[in-house]
Write an enzyme that holds these catalytic residues in place. Structure first.
Site, PDB file in Angstrom:
ATOM      1  N   SER A  92       0.738  -1.105   0.067  1.00 36.43           N
ATOM      2  CA  SER A  92       0.112   0.020   0.105  1.00 36.43           C
ATOM      3  C   SER A  92       0.723   1.007   0.141  1.00 36.43           C
ATOM      4  O   SER A  92       1.804   1.470  -1.052  1.00 36.43           O
ATOM      5  CB  SER A  92      -0.905  -0.008   1.186  1.00 36.43           C
ATOM      6  N   HIS A  98      -7.809  -5.595   0.399  1.00 35.71           N
ATOM      7  CA  HIS A  98      -6.729  -4.643   0.631  1.00 35.71           C
ATOM      8  C   HIS A  98      -5.725  -5.416   1.347  1.00 35.71           C
ATOM      9  O   HIS A  98      -4.487  -5.485   0.741  1.00 35.71           O
ATOM     10  CB  HIS A  98      -7.007  -3.522   1.259  1.00 35.71           C
TER      11      HIS A  98
END
Length: 259
Positions: A95, A233
């Site tokens: 990320s 995610h």
């Protein structure tokens, strides 16, 4: 590049392996810390030594000012990694950490002439792709909702108001850094990154589309591969053994094949 930095302040070596065949520098996500990579470090030890970056402003560094600019943070980390640059390690970033890893690699190429041995980027679209995001301006309730939506945060943290209050300022600062980041294309005089890039994406991750993942190929002269994993995610927490096998296969000659 300067080297008058406290390496021990920035780098966590959970499982030291001085005889390791390869090293992997791991960059945490927004609101995350070096400890996120403890399990991966244990899994890869002793063939691959993990050097997990601890950003300022969290855990034992919580009294230090947080760095809310990706390029400034990357510049500091590039200085920290100088002692390991005789044999460049590989990078892994999840990320926000993928952006920091990429920008750190660019600075090391500029200052030393060589980048990381390989670049693994997870849960993040390519730096040259943009979205208009303003979550860092949202209220605390919206930030907490985003944490819940993404998953990856231990439930005990979400159930403790006091812990949430400690986490939110750091998370907001990281989102501010990520959402204000804009990729700067290299000038003709700057050497290109030549490392192979492995892009890891969750099949249900709203943060990265297939096109945004493939766009990482614009950021290296080396080969680029995109691999998908079932999940959102934080898919990597569900697949850390498979990802560990993948890293071994890419970094260690003769290692067992991985997808």
């Amino acid at each position: 590049m300067t080297t008058d930095v406290d390496t021990d302040l920035w780098i966590r070596r959970f499982h030291p392996a001085p005889e390791a065949t390869a090293r992997l520098v791991c960059f945490p996500h927004a609101g995350g810390s070096a400890g996120f990579y403890f399990a991966l470090s244990r899994l890869l030890h002793p063939q691959v030594e993990v050097l997990a970056v601890q950003y300022p402003g969290r855990q034992e560094r919580r009294t230090e000012p947080q760095i809310e600019d990706i390029e400034t943070l990357a510049g500091s980390i590039a200085d920290v990694l100088a002692p390991w640059w005789g044999e460049p390690p590989a990078f892994f970033g999840h990320s926000m950490g993928a952006l920091v890893a990429h920008e750190t690699a660019r600075r090391l190429v500029a200052s030393t002439g060589s980048g990381p041995a390989a670049l693994f980027v997870s849960g993040r679209r390519a730096p040259s792709t943009t979205r208009e995001e303003r979550l860092h301006l949202a209220d605390d309730q919206a930030l907490v909702a985003e944490i819940v939506r993404q998953g990856g945060t231990p439930p005990e943290l979400l159930s403790e108001p006091g812990l949430i209050e400690l986490i939110l300022p750091t998370l907001r600062g990281d989102y501010r850094a990520v959402e204000r980041y804009r990729h700067r294309p290299p000038t003709p005089a700057e050497a290109a990154l030549k490392a192979p890039v492995t892009v890891l994406v969750g099949t249900e991750d709203p943060k990265v589309t297939a096109a945004e993942a493939r766009a990482w190929e614009r950021h290296t002269d080396g080969p680029t591969e995109v691999l998908s994993f079932r999940g959102g995610h934080f898919f990597l927490t569900e697949h850390h053994e498979r990802i560990g096998e993948l890293i071994r296969a890419r970094l260690l000659p003769g290692a067992a094949s991985a997808p």
